[in-house]
Write an enzyme that holds these catalytic residues in place. Structure first.
Site, PDB file in Angstrom:
ATOM      1  N   LYS A  88       0.862  -1.239   0.075  1.00 22.33           N
ATOM      2  CA  LYS A  88      -0.061   0.056   0.125  1.00 22.33           C
ATOM      3  C   LYS A  88       0.784   1.290   0.169  1.00 22.33           C
ATOM      4  CE  LYS A  88      -4.328  -1.458   1.773  1.00 22.33           C
ATOM      5  NZ  LYS A  88      -5.120  -1.087   0.791  1.00 22.33           N
ATOM      6  N   VAL A  89       1.640   1.316   0.869  1.00 18.82           N
ATOM      7  CA  VAL A  89       2.771   2.287   1.008  1.00 18.82           C
ATOM      8  C   VAL A  89       3.661   2.574  -0.306  1.00 18.82           C
ATOM      9  CG1 VAL A  89       4.641   3.637   2.117  1.00 18.82           C
ATOM     10  CG2 VAL A  89       2.850   2.480   3.522  1.00 18.82           C
TER      11      VAL A  89
ATOM     12  N   ASP B 173       8.465  -6.798  -6.474  1.00 18.65           N
ATOM     13  CA  ASP B 173       7.325  -7.740  -5.556  1.00 18.65           C
ATOM     14  C   ASP B 173       6.885  -8.421  -6.404  1.00 18.65           C
ATOM     15  OD1 ASP B 173       5.453  -8.265  -4.000  1.00 18.65           O
ATOM     16  OD2 ASP B 173       5.203  -6.355  -3.183  1.00 18.65           O
TER      17      ASP B 173
ATOM     18  N   VAL C  57      11.653   4.231   4.806  1.00 14.72           N
ATOM     19  CA  VAL C  57      10.674   4.612   5.921  1.00 14.72           C
ATOM     20  C   VAL C  57       9.881   3.360   6.282  1.00 14.72           C
ATOM     21  CG1 VAL C  57      10.357   7.133   4.895  1.00 14.72           C
ATOM     22  CG2 VAL C  57       8.850   5.105   4.120  1.00 14.72           C
ATOM     23  N   ALA C  58      10.446   2.257   5.963  1.00 12.48           N
ATOM     24  CA  ALA C  58       9.970   1.061   6.376  1.00 12.48           C
ATOM     25  C   ALA C  58      10.318   0.718   7.868  1.00 12.48           C
ATOM     26  CB  ALA C  58      10.480   0.031   5.477  1.00 12.48           C
ATOM     27  N   ARG C  59      11.616  -0.066   7.920  1.00 16.44           N
ATOM     28  CA  ARG C  59      12.050  -0.600   9.026  1.00 16.44           C
ATOM     29  C   ARG C  59      13.618  -0.565   9.162  1.00 16.44           C
ATOM     30  NH1 ARG C  59       7.846   0.042  10.751  1.00 16.44           N
ATOM     31  NH2 ARG C  59       6.223  -1.330  11.804  1.00 16.44           N
TER      32      ARG C  59
ATOM     33  N   GLU D 246      16.332   2.584  18.038  1.00 18.86           N
ATOM     34  CA  GLU D 246      15.564   3.860  18.202  1.00 18.86           C
ATOM     35  C   GLU D 246      15.507   4.320  19.767  1.00 18.86           C
ATOM     36  OE1 GLU D 246      12.333   3.990  15.578  1.00 18.86           O
ATOM     37  OE2 GLU D 246      13.493   3.685  13.904  1.00 18.86           O
TER      38      GLU D 246
ATOM     39  N   HIS E 241      11.737   8.807  12.979  1.00 15.26           N
ATOM     40  CA  HIS E 241      10.445   8.054  12.633  1.00 15.26           C
ATOM     41  C   HIS E 241       9.145   8.909  12.682  1.00 15.26           C
ATOM     42  CE1 HIS E 241       9.266   3.668  13.204  1.00 15.26           C
ATOM     43  NE2 HIS E 241       8.504   4.138  12.730  1.00 15.26           N
TER      44      HIS E 241
ATOM     45  N   GLY F  14       7.325   8.977   9.739  1.00 12.95           N
ATOM     46  CA  GLY F  14       6.270   8.564   8.935  1.00 12.95           C
ATOM     47  C   GLY F  14       4.803   8.687   9.067  1.00 12.95           C
ATOM     48  N   ALA F  15       4.490   8.485  10.251  1.00 17.59           N
ATOM     49  CA  ALA F  15       3.016   8.448  10.507  1.00 17.59           C
ATOM     50  C   ALA F  15       2.571   9.674  11.334  1.00 17.59           C
ATOM     51  CB  ALA F  15       2.583   7.369  11.395  1.00 17.59           C
TER      52      ALA F  15
END
Length: 597
Positions: free
Chosen positions: A202-203, A222, A281-283, A312, A331, A333-334
């Protein structure tokens, strides 16, 4: 030999299965290495609430829109910044708890709740701060909010990409330090550049939309993303090697799993185009941070923009954070007003639903199954998951899974066989290794639907002597219309097909494609298609023995004498690349695949 490590896409989108080593006479020898061990999770149902209003404890700040929704159905106690002792003291009077990432919901919290706590809501995606095993043991459902952050994360990825390309952060700091260094901070244009999106979930899809608007050529890796969706967005799906070798910018959007841990390392960076720029911006753990520093120092990687880190917050003296050509954010992103409100509403709806006894689609631990049913199906549950994991490893990297069919044979009437749990475990086997989702009987159908996967079932009644007391005699998993790393696994109809049975409580693989075999689904497995001739077992066994690799079992199935045969070999240790290459050089071997179960 080309080395290719497959990615796992983000939650709620098809991605890549356990990769495997495979060889065919008609191709070069690609190598795919990965392993994901995901523990099975107990299953439970959330009980319905009593007539009195339940109490919900909010341990970290939540948007008012979420609080209002909760207040319609529950007594809400907003107590922020509780110490572990204070949380333990309060929890015994609460039916639900909502946290973000800053509150540890440990076993001690569940013990202190004394059975009253029925649901824990994590306002966000990650559930690392919640003891899932303890939650399940104490009969507490855990739900999260996995979808509300999508646009915010994508926008932040684009923000990092553009600011990195134009050195915005570095130039800002320079001007504020009283300098005026226009020549030092000359950037690069995005128009016409190639952006590789690693993990087209989705991202990743939202990043692609925005990058296309900036005039970039977007490719993605993917293999399980639907080709139709990629085409609709103007995105080209490519292999891992092609993606990293041709991209000017690489944006990472996969979850952290045992397979993706430090996937981007010295070897991976060396195969990238020199001067590549990386956004994450994932992990944080998907990048080997020491390797990235080295790649930045030697110019292989020109710049990096990072929102996430292995630890982190990172250390104050982190070489990566302090590197002049790295742009960092804490962090974020959200972290938009809209995303925070969306998360609050999503988690509030999930918690209220769970308190009302509904099966939450975002549950991350499983519902309870009656003990007698679980006991009866236990060995078949393991078989179903392993067949799913086996089948998905056989799918070729550039194929797109659109669904699967599960065929059960049983001595019972089809209406008397409840296959929901088995279907969920097949879904788990196919989906869970390629995503950060927790798949169980509650959310299996939901996750499959979100990924665009259609699961069909067929129940066949077949009387068999001595087996009338068993619920299932065999399970067959078919993945239709996909390419395969092992051509012998494909039926005449073009489907990958594997079939298994339970013998003496142990799951066995009994058929692959049209070839009958009989091997225990344990440890590692080598499948070889060969010309049926004497001495083959000895040749392969000799190569394995020369490397001190123990063979735990071996089985050979053939169509006709002297024609083709399938040899299945179980090995206790994982053979190295050179050992597997030697097996591939045996003239009579036409193809083989190495699988981790």
């Amino acid at each position: 030999m080309a080395l290719s490590k497959a990615l796992f896409s983000s939650s709620l989108n098809p991605a890549i299965p356990h990769p495997s080593l495979h060889y065919s006479r008609s191709t070069t020898l690609p190598l795919h290495i990965a392993s994901t061990a995901v523990p099975s999770r107990n299953l439970r149902l959330c009980c319905a609430a009593s007539d009195s209003k339940p109490t919900v404890l909010i341990a970290e700040k939540l948007s008012e829109s979420g609080l209002d929704l909760l207040r319609d159905s529950a007594e809400v106690d907003c107590s922020y910044g509780l110490s572990p002792d204070q949380l333990a003291a309060k929890i015994a009077s609460c039916d639900a708890l909502i946290v973000r990432s800053g509150t540890k919901v440990s076993r001690e919290v569940f013990e202190a709740a004394k059975g009253r706590l029925r649901v824990v809501g994590r306002a966000g995606v990650g559930i690392d701060n919640v003891d899932l095993q303890a939650a399940t043991e104490f009969g507490c459902l855990v739900v999260n909010a996995p979808t509300a952050n999508t646009v915010a994360a994508a926008e932040h990825g684009i923000a990092l990409l553009t600011s990195m390309a134009r050195n915005v952060a570095q130039a800002d700091a320079s001007v504020k330090a009283g300098k005026w260094q226009r020549n030092k901070y000359v950037g690069v244009s995005l128009v016409g550049k190639t952006l590789a999106i690693m993990g087209f979930g989705k991202v990743g899809s939202e990043v692609a939309r925005r990058a296309r608007g900036l005039g970039m050529h977007v490719i993605a890796h993917d293999p399980y993303a639907p080709a139709e969706r990629a085409r609709a967005l103007g995105v080209e799906l490519v292999s891992f090697d092609d993606a990293i070798a041709t991209a000017d910018f690489i944006s990472l959007h996969m979850p952290l799993t045992p397979t993706t841990d430090k996937m981007f390392n010295d070897e991976t960076f060396a195969r990238m185009k020199r001067g590549v720029r990386i956004i994450n911006v994932a992990r944080g753990g998907v990048i080997d941070e020491d390797a990235l520093v080295q790649a930045l120092d030697n110019g292989q990687v020109a710049q990096a923009a990072l929102d996430v880190f292995t630890e982190e917050p990172p250390a104050k003296d982190s070489k990566l954070v302090l590197h002049e050509r790295v742009t960092v954010t804490p962090h974020l992103g959200a972290s938009t007003v809209e995303a925070q409100e969306g998360v609050a509403i999503e988690i509030a709806e999930a918690v209220v639903g769970a308190l009302n006894g509904e099966l939450a689609a975002t549950a991350v631990n499983a519902p309870m199954v009656p003990p007698e049913v679980l006991s009866e199906l236990a060995p078949y549950v393991i078989l179903a998951e392993k067949l799913g994991r086996l089948a998905v490893q056989l799918v070729a990297g550039e194929s797109g899974i659109k669904g699967a069919k599960v065929v059960y044979t049983s001595c019972r009437d089809p209406d008397d066989l409840d296959t929901r749990l088995l279907r969920a475990m097949v879904t788990k086997g196919i989906v869970e290794p390629i995503s950060s989702s927790f798949v169980n009987i509650v959310n299996a159908d939901y996750i499959a639907k979100q990924r665009g996967l259609n699961f069909a079932e067929e129940r066949i009644k077949r009387e068999q002597n001595g087996l009338n007391g068993t619920p299932v005699t065999s399970i067959q998993v078919q993945i239709p219309h996909v390419g395969s790393l092992f051509a012998s696994a494909v039926t005449d109809a073009g489907d990958i097909q594997v079939e298994g049975k339970v013998r003496d409580g142990v799951p066995h693989l009994t058929k692959i494609g049209s070839f009958a075999v009989d091997v225990s689904l344990e440890g590692n497995l080598i499948l070889c298609r060969q010309v049926d001739q004497p001495g083959m077992i000895g040749k392969v066994g000799g190569i394995l023995a020369s490397q001190n690799i123990n063979v735990s079992f071996m089985s050979v199935g053939r169509t006709f004498r002297g024609k083709q045969a399938i040899m299945a070999i179980g090995v206790d240790e994982e053979p190295n690349k050179e050992t597997l290459e030697k097996i591939g050089t045996i003239p009579a071997i036409e193809e083989f695949v190495f699988l981790k179960l």
